[in-house]
Design a protein around this motif. Structure first.
Motif, short mmCIF file in Angstrom:
data_model
loop_
_atom_site.label_atom_id
_atom_site.label_comp_id
_atom_site.label_asym_id
_atom_site.label_seq_id
_atom_site.Cartn_x
_atom_site.Cartn_y
_atom_site.Cartn_z
N LYS A 78 0.79 -1.25 0.00
CA LYS A 78 0.00 0.00 0.00
C LYS A 78 0.82 1.30 0.00
N GLY A 79 1.02 1.92 1.17
CA GLY A 79 1.66 3.24 1.22
C GLY A 79 3.12 3.25 0.81
N LEU A 80 3.74 2.09 0.77
CA LEU A 80 5.19 2.04 0.53
C LEU A 80 5.59 2.70 -0.78
N GLY A 81 4.82 2.48 -1.84
CA GLY A 81 5.16 3.06 -3.14
C GLY A 81 4.42 4.37 -3.41
N GLY A 82 3.59 4.80 -2.49
CA GLY A 82 2.85 6.06 -2.66
C GLY A 82 1.92 6.04 -3.88
N GLY A 83 1.61 4.87 -4.41
CA GLY A 83 0.75 4.75 -5.59
C GLY A 83 1.39 3.87 -6.67
N VAL A 84 2.68 3.63 -6.54
CA VAL A 84 3.35 2.68 -7.45
C VAL A 84 3.33 1.33 -6.75
#
Ligand code: PLP
Length: 398
Positions: free
Chosen positions: A243-249
Motif C-alpha cells: 500500500k503506502g510504501l510506493g505512494g501509488g506505485v
C-alpha cells in the motif's frame, strides 16, 4: 458509466477522477473532493507530490525494469533503508499486500518444517484481512470473501482478535507462526489491547513460533510510527508491507529478522516484477519525504486532532459507539450499519469508506493540512449528526 468489458469484481461508485493535487482529487466534471481514503491507504504523500513525481520521472528516464537475475542497486538501497527503519535483517520484494503475505505464509511453513512439523499451522485472527490470493484468503477471517473458492489451502487456526489467552490455550504441537495485523483495517479499524503484541511476542519466543505482522495497511507512517507495531516496543520476525510504501506505485515487501532470516534461499521464492527499479525508486522517495517533512509527527498530530474534534462534537450522541485508531488510521463505529454514508459524503465532496458494515474509516494522506482536517471533521460530524437525527425521527414515528 458502462463497464461492459470489465469483470465486475468491484461495485464502483459513479465518479471518475482525472487528476489530483495534495489531499484533493478532481473528477472529470472538474469538481473537487477531499480524499480521506488515499486509495485505501496507498497515496501516503497525497496526489502529485513533487518529490515522488521527480523520482519516478528520473527513474523512468533511466531504467524501468531489469530482472532479479541481476543486481539492482536501488533495490538494495531500499532494503537497507527498510531494515534500518524496522530494525530487521533482510527483505523480499513483491508487488502487493497479498503477495507480501504469501511470502510470509511460505516462510512460516519453512520454519515449521525446519522444526520437524509435517503440517505446520499458522494462527490467524477473526475478522482479519490478508488479501485475495488463495493462501492470503484462507488466512483472511471473512467467510463471505472465501465463499465459493473452496478448497482453500489448509494450515490455519483462527482465534478472536487480540485474545492472547485463546492463543495460549491452543495445542501448540504443529503451530509454526502467528500472523496478525497490529490494527485491523478492513475488519473495522480494530485496536487490540496495548498488552497484546508484547505478550504475543513473549509467547512466540517461548514456543518457537514466528511472529508475523501484516502491516500492509498500518505501515509506512499511517499510524504515526514508521510501523504500527513499533508503538508496542516489539520487533516481529516477519513484517509485510505494501500500500503506502510506493505512494501509488505497486510494491510489496516482506521483511525478516532473527529465525526467519535464513529460511528463503536461491530458488525458493521469486517475483518477476518484485522490487524493480521504478517501484524501489518510488518507495525511497516516499520514505525520504516522510523523514524530511516530519510526516510521522504530523500524522500523529493530525490524527489526534481529527479524533479529538470528532469526539468533542459527536462523541456523546447515542449513534456513536466508538472513535478509535492511531495516527491517520481512524474508525468511527456507529451503532448501526451505515454504508449509505459513503455516497452522502461524496456528494458533499469528501471521499471516505465504511468498513465492517458500521465503521466510518478515514485514511487521509499523511500530508493532510489543518484546514483540510477542519473540512473533514465538519463533514464527518454533519453526517453523523444527520444520521442521529434521522434515527430519532424513525424512533418518534415508530
Ligand atoms: N493485508 C492487509 C492488512 C490489507 O489491508 C490488505 C488490503 O486491503 C491486504 C493485505 C491485501 O493487499 P493487496 O490488495 O495489495 O493484495
Amino acid at each position: 458509466m458502462t463497464h461492459s468489458h470489465l469483470i465486475p469484481t468491484y461495485k464502483r461508485q459513479p465518479v471518475a477522477f482525472e487528476r489530483g493535487e495534495g489531499a484533493w482529487l478532481f473528477d472529470t466534471a472538474g469538481r473537487r473532493y477531499l480524499d480521506a481514503l488515499s486509495g485505501i491507504a496507498v497515496n501516503a504523500l497525497g496526489h502529485a507530490h513533487p518529490a515522488l513525481i521527480a523520482a519516478i520521472g528520473e527513474q523512468a528516464n533511466r531504467l524501468l525494469h531489469t530482472s532479479n537475475l541481476y543486481e539492482i542497486e536501488v533495490q538494495s538501497r531500499l532494503a537497507d533503508r527498510l531494515c534500518e527503519l524496522a530494525g530487521m535483517d533482510a527483505v523480499f520484494f513483491g508487488n502487493s499486500g497479498s503477495e507480501a503475505n504469501e511470502a510470509a505464509i511460505k516462510l512460516a511453513r519453512l520454519h515449521g518444517h525446519g522444526r520437524g512439523i509435517d503440517t505446520p499451522r499458522i494462527v490467524v485472527m477473526e475478522s482479519a484481512f490478508h488479501g485475495r490470493t488463495l493462501a492470503a484468503l484462507a488466512a483472511t477471517g471473512n467467510p463471505s470473501a472465501q465463499q465459493g473458492f473452496e478448497p482453500l489451502p489448509e494450515g490455519f487456526v483462527r482465534v478472536p482478535y487480540g485474545d492472547l489467552e485463546a492463543i495460549r490455550a491452543l495445542d501448540d504441537g504443529d503451530i509454526a507462526a502467528v500472523l496478525v495485523e497490529p490494527i485491523q483495517g478492513e475488519g473495522g479499524v480494530r485496536v487490540p489491547p496495548a498488552s497484546f503484541l508484547p505478550s504475543l511476542r513473549a509467547l512466540c519466543d517461548t514456543r518457537g513460533w514466528l511472529l508475523m505482522v501484516d502491516e500492509v495497511q498500518t505501515g509506512v507512517g499511517r499510524t504515526g510510527d514508521w510501523f504500527a507495531h513499533q508503538a508496542s516496543g516489539i520487533t516481529p520476525d516477519v513484517m509485510c508491507l505494501a500500500k503506502g510504501l510506493g505512494g501509488g506505485v505497486p510494491i510489496g515487501a516482506t521483511l525478516v529478522a532473527g529465525p526467519a532470516r535464513e529460511l528463503f534461499g536461491p530458488g525458493s521464492h521469486g517475483s518477476t516484477f518484485g522490487g524493480n527499479p521504478l517501484a524501489c525508486r518510488a518507495a525511497l522517495a516516499v520514505l525520504d519525504t516522510i523523514d524530511d517533512d516530519g510526516l510521522l509527527t504530523h500524522a500523529q498530530a493530525m490524527g489526534e486532532s481529527i479524533r479529538g474534534q470528532i469526539e468533542a462534537r459527536v462523541g456523546g450522541l447515542d449513534v456513536v459507539r466508538d472513535i478509535r485508531g492511531a495516527g491517520l488510521m481512524i474508525g468511527i463505529e456507529l451503532g448501526r450499519p451505515c454504508p449509505e454514508l459513503v455516497e452522502t459524503a461524496r456528494e458533499r465532496g469528501v471521499l471516505l469508506n465504511v468498513t465492517a458494515g458500521s465503521v466510518i474509516r478515514l485514511l487521509p494522506p499523511l500530508i493532510i493540512a489543518p484546514p483540510e482536517v477542519e473540512r473533514l471533521v465538519d463533514t464527518v460530524c454533519e453526517l453523523i449528526e444527520n444520521a442521529a437525527a434521522s434515527d430519532n425521527d424513525t424512533r418518534a414515528n415508530a
